[in-house]
Design an enzyme around this catalytic site. Structure first.
Site, PDB file in Angstrom:
ATOM      1  N   LYS A  86      23.330  66.144  29.115  1.00 24.22           N
ATOM      2  CA  LYS A  86      22.903  65.275  28.007  1.00 24.22           C
ATOM      3  C   LYS A  86      22.427  63.902  28.498  1.00 24.22           C
ATOM      4  O   LYS A  86      21.466  63.359  27.973  1.00 24.22           O
ATOM      5  CB  LYS A  86      24.038  65.122  26.985  1.00 24.22           C
ATOM      6  CG  LYS A  86      24.335  66.431  26.237  1.00 24.22           C
ATOM      7  CD  LYS A  86      25.377  66.233  25.150  1.00 24.22           C
ATOM      8  CE  LYS A  86      25.736  67.575  24.519  1.00 24.22           C
ATOM      9  NZ  LYS A  86      26.633  67.455  23.370  1.00 24.22           N
ATOM     10  N   ASP A  95      24.300  65.026  17.732  1.00 21.92           N
ATOM     11  CA  ASP A  95      25.767  65.112  17.693  1.00 21.92           C
ATOM     12  C   ASP A  95      26.360  64.011  16.812  1.00 21.92           C
ATOM     13  O   ASP A  95      27.267  64.255  16.015  1.00 21.92           O
ATOM     14  CB  ASP A  95      26.354  64.977  19.101  1.00 21.92           C
ATOM     15  CG  ASP A  95      26.203  66.249  19.916  1.00 21.92           C
ATOM     16  OD1 ASP A  95      26.119  67.334  19.314  1.00 21.92           O
ATOM     17  OD2 ASP A  95      26.165  66.150  21.157  1.00 21.92           O
TER      18      ASP A  95
HETATM   19  P1  NAP Z   1      34.773  65.220  27.759  1.00 17.47           P
HETATM   20  O1  NAP Z   1      33.678  64.240  27.892  1.00 17.47           O
HETATM   21  O2  NAP Z   1      35.193  66.011  28.947  1.00 17.47           O
HETATM   22  O3  NAP Z   1      36.060  64.423  27.230  1.00 17.47           O
HETATM   23  C1  NAP Z   1      37.289  65.075  27.097  1.00 17.47           C
HETATM   24  C2  NAP Z   1      38.283  64.163  26.401  1.00 17.47           C
HETATM   25  O4  NAP Z   1      39.471  64.916  26.149  1.00 17.47           O
HETATM   26  C3  NAP Z   1      38.705  62.976  27.252  1.00 17.47           C
HETATM   27  O5  NAP Z   1      38.968  61.887  26.423  1.00 17.47           O
HETATM   28  C4  NAP Z   1      39.977  63.489  27.913  1.00 17.47           C
HETATM   29  O6  NAP Z   1      40.853  62.467  28.301  1.00 17.47           O
HETATM   30  C5  NAP Z   1      40.578  64.268  26.777  1.00 17.47           C
HETATM   31  N1  NAP Z   1      41.525  65.284  27.232  1.00 17.47           N
HETATM   32  C6  NAP Z   1      41.226  66.443  27.869  1.00 17.47           C
HETATM   33  N2  NAP Z   1      42.359  67.142  28.097  1.00 17.47           N
HETATM   34  C7  NAP Z   1      43.386  66.388  27.606  1.00 17.47           C
HETATM   35  C8  NAP Z   1      44.776  66.576  27.538  1.00 17.47           C
HETATM   36  N3  NAP Z   1      45.369  67.666  28.035  1.00 17.47           N
HETATM   37  N4  NAP Z   1      45.525  65.618  26.946  1.00 17.47           N
HETATM   38  C9  NAP Z   1      44.941  64.506  26.436  1.00 17.47           C
HETATM   39  N5  NAP Z   1      43.616  64.275  26.472  1.00 17.47           N
HETATM   40  C10 NAP Z   1      42.859  65.205  27.046  1.00 17.47           C
HETATM   41  O7  NAP Z   1      34.465  66.276  26.631  1.00 17.47           O
HETATM   42  P2  NAP Z   1      33.593  66.059  25.290  1.00 17.47           P
HETATM   43  O8  NAP Z   1      32.212  66.468  25.531  1.00 17.47           O
HETATM   44  O9  NAP Z   1      33.862  64.704  24.761  1.00 17.47           O
HETATM   45  O10 NAP Z   1      34.245  67.148  24.327  1.00 17.47           O
HETATM   46  C11 NAP Z   1      35.564  66.985  23.828  1.00 17.47           C
HETATM   47  C12 NAP Z   1      35.796  68.013  22.739  1.00 17.47           C
HETATM   48  O11 NAP Z   1      34.949  67.726  21.640  1.00 17.47           O
HETATM   49  C13 NAP Z   1      35.393  69.452  23.152  1.00 17.47           C
HETATM   50  O12 NAP Z   1      36.473  70.113  23.710  1.00 17.47           O
HETATM   51  C14 NAP Z   1      34.961  70.084  21.840  1.00 17.47           C
HETATM   52  O13 NAP Z   1      36.041  70.792  21.300  1.00 17.47           O
HETATM   53  C15 NAP Z   1      34.616  68.907  20.975  1.00 17.47           C
HETATM   54  N6  NAP Z   1      33.171  68.913  20.636  1.00 17.47           N
HETATM   55  C16 NAP Z   1      32.819  69.469  19.449  1.00 17.47           C
HETATM   56  C17 NAP Z   1      31.502  69.480  19.044  1.00 17.47           C
HETATM   57  C18 NAP Z   1      31.134  70.090  17.734  1.00 17.47           C
HETATM   58  O14 NAP Z   1      29.946  70.281  17.462  1.00 17.47           O
HETATM   59  N7  NAP Z   1      32.096  70.388  16.895  1.00 17.47           N
HETATM   60  C19 NAP Z   1      30.514  68.940  19.877  1.00 17.47           C
HETATM   61  C20 NAP Z   1      30.905  68.358  21.090  1.00 17.47           C
HETATM   62  C21 NAP Z   1      32.234  68.362  21.451  1.00 17.47           C
HETATM   63  P3  NAP Z   1      40.727  61.762  29.741  1.00 17.47           P
HETATM   64  O15 NAP Z   1      39.671  60.693  29.574  1.00 17.47           O
HETATM   65  O16 NAP Z   1      42.079  61.223  29.988  1.00 17.47           O
HETATM   66  O17 NAP Z   1      40.315  62.823  30.719  1.00 17.47           O
END
Ligand code: NAP
Length: 510
Positions: free
Chosen positions: A298, A337
């Protein structure tokens, strides 16, 4: 290449048959007929005994045209016998009137069977550096059809394969093998290929990246692909489990739009992204229109499209997930998004985006999804507090968008009207987890979980039990697809259909 007087009118859907006995292979031929194949390739090198009796059983009264192939191990096949024996088997197949006999381009031309031949070249390591010379050699031969199959490093190799097809001037088979080359299989029909290969079922592939006949026909709507079909796709790594091809292909069909959507697996890193992007932008002949961008590309997409070609908020977020090609001027980008999330939230609350002004929102997570949502919430005047496991990330994000930052441990004491989970906590297969203890939800009115798999997360279940309004990640996911569809086609998307496909796919996965 020789004359093609009785080549198939349309690109043939060819099912390779790799059964070990002639009886099983013949049964496979019947199954391929049932499945809607136009032709089969009998891989004689897979037969335990590829003798004349076997050939007779396969060829007499056959229901579909047959390509007879006996691939030697040196070309990725299974035949270990002598070259004399191998060419003898192919000559026998020719005598028994196989429709086509496949011969490799490293065979001695003086020893080739007298038949209508497919002259084939394979490279299982990479796109050959001397591709043009190979194409020329095949074109100058007496073969009825030239076939080139090479391992794809990425979707730009699929484009190279399609470029050969369109400039060949006569039907060929040109395939970029492997997941990254998938577009070369689906789009073969758009460029009038002689054929493309599709397996009878998963696990029966004869080459890497082959789709099944059912996928070709139902998911990619093979029979509706033609010269004028507009092309769309999703770039990401991984993309195999993306729901977007199912959603957008079905939506095109429903809206009566002549378009197709393919996954394009692209290695992480700006170099591989830029290589694909430039290939797409430079291939006017491809009719490429819309690109979805997913993890990890992205940010690469925004850098390549350029800040001037996106809206202010996308620029501040630093990432886009949608690109429109083929309009006037250069490609333009969007981040659907943030709009998808904010609209899902506002719709769930029964308010307009502007109604979010002044409301207290707790956002859990500080990754990519959080960044888009925090930026949009800040834009509409919400009071945002970010909780994150890695506290400095929360601080940095909060600093950029005028929000507050708290460590994740403080989430138990959150005091916010709206709670949004932007972490992956609670996602399948760890669906029993939740990022917020249930007692902390008591003061909240609305809980939005961006996680969409499972559809109802533990967080949403507990929020519902606490009397909160809940907004699911499915709504956000459907919204971004709906927006993309509108950007690419200028038409309203069939939202209900798109939603039902998402729900159906998710129900199947969990
Ligand atoms: P990302 O950039 O990898 O960020 C992941 C986030 O989750 C970080 O803040 C991370 O914390 C936290 N995290 C991961 N594992 C954790 C744990 N065990 N305990 C506490 N915090 C944890 O991923 P992203 O792209 O933002 O996506 C995150 C989620 O958003 C996805 O899993 C998905 O389910 C959802 N999403 C949904 C849509 C939709 O259309 N509905 C679209 C995009 C994303 P740290 O900073 O400490 O690593």
């Amino acid at each position: 290449m020789g004359p093609m007087t009785d080549a198939p009118a349309n690109t043939a859907l060819i099912v390779p048959l790799t059964q070990p006995t002639p009886e099983a292979m013949r049964a496979g031929m019947d199954a391929a007929t049932q499945a809607g194949a136009d032709m089969v390739e009998c891989r004689l090198d897979y037969l335990q005994r590829p003798d004349r009796a076997a050939l007779r059983l396969l060829l007499e009264g056959r229901p579909l045209p047959v390509i007879a192939t006996c691939r030697p191990t040196r070309q990725g096949g299974r035949f270990e016998g002598s070259e004399t024996d191998r060419l003898g088997i192919l000559s026998a197949a020719a005598e028994l009137k196989a429709d086509y006999v496949d011969v490799e381009d490293d065979c001695d031309p003086a020893r080739l069977p007298r038949a209508r031949t497919i002259l084939s070249h394979h490279d299982f390591s990479a796109r050959p550096g001397n591709l043009e010379a190979i194409v020329r050699r095949l074109a100058e031969s007496d073969a009825a059809v030239g076939k080139i199959a090479f391992a794809a490093a990425g979707p730009d190799d699929a484009l190279a394969a399609l470029d050969i097809l369109r400039s060949a001037g006569r039907p060929m088979i040109v395939l970029a093998m492997g997941e990254g080359g998938l577009a070369s299989r689906v789009l073969a029909r758009k460029f009038g290929a002689f054929g493309t290969f599709a397996s009878l079922e998963e696990g029966a592939e004869s080459a890497p990246g082959q789709l099944t006949v059912a996928e070709m026909k139902c998911l990619y709507r093979w029979h509706s692909i033609g010269a004028a079909t507009a092309v769309h796709g999703v770039v990401g790594c991984p993309v195999a489990h993306s729901m977007s091809p199912a959603i957008h292909n079905a939506a095109f069909a429903e809206a009566g739009i002549d378009a197709v959507y393919v996954p394009m697996l692209t290695e992480p890193g700006p170099e591989s992204f830029n290589r694909l992007f430039d290939a797409l932008a430079g291939a006017a002949w491809l009719d490429f229109r819309g690109l979805s961008v997913t993890i990890p590309h992205k940010q690469n997409a925004l850098s390549r499209v350029g800040g001037d070609s996106v809206d202010e908020l996308s620029r501040r977020i630093g990432a886009i997930n949608t690109v429109l090609f083929g309009g006037d001027g250069s490609p333009r980008g969007w981040n659907t998004d943030y709009a998808a999330a904010i609209d899902a939230l506002a719709a769930g609350m029964g308010i307009a985006r502007e109604g979010l002004a002044g409301r207290a929102v707790a956002v859990i997570g500080a990754g990519g999804a959080s960044r888009a949502i925090v930026a949009a919430l800040a834009q509409y005047g919400a009071e945002v507090t970010i909780y994150n496991r890695t506290f400095p990330r929360a601080e940095a994000l909060a600093g950029e968008f005028g929000a507050r930052a708290r460590p994740l441990e403080a989430v138990g004491e959150l005091a916010a009207e709206i709670v949004i989970n932007c972490t992956s906590v609670g996602m399948h297969p760890k669906a029993d987890e939740t990022p917020v203890p249930p007692e902390a939800l008591a003061g909240a009115a609305v809980v939005f979980d961006t996680v969409y798999n499972p559809i109802e997360t533990r967080l949403l279940r507990e929020a519902g039990a606490a009397g909160c309004t809940t907004v699911s990640g499915v709504d956000m996911f459907v919204n971004q697809a709906v927006e993309q569809f509108g950007i690419w086609t200028g038409q309203p998307a069939p939202r209900q259909l798109m939603r039902s496909i998402v729900v159906e796919q998710l129900s199947r996965e969990t």
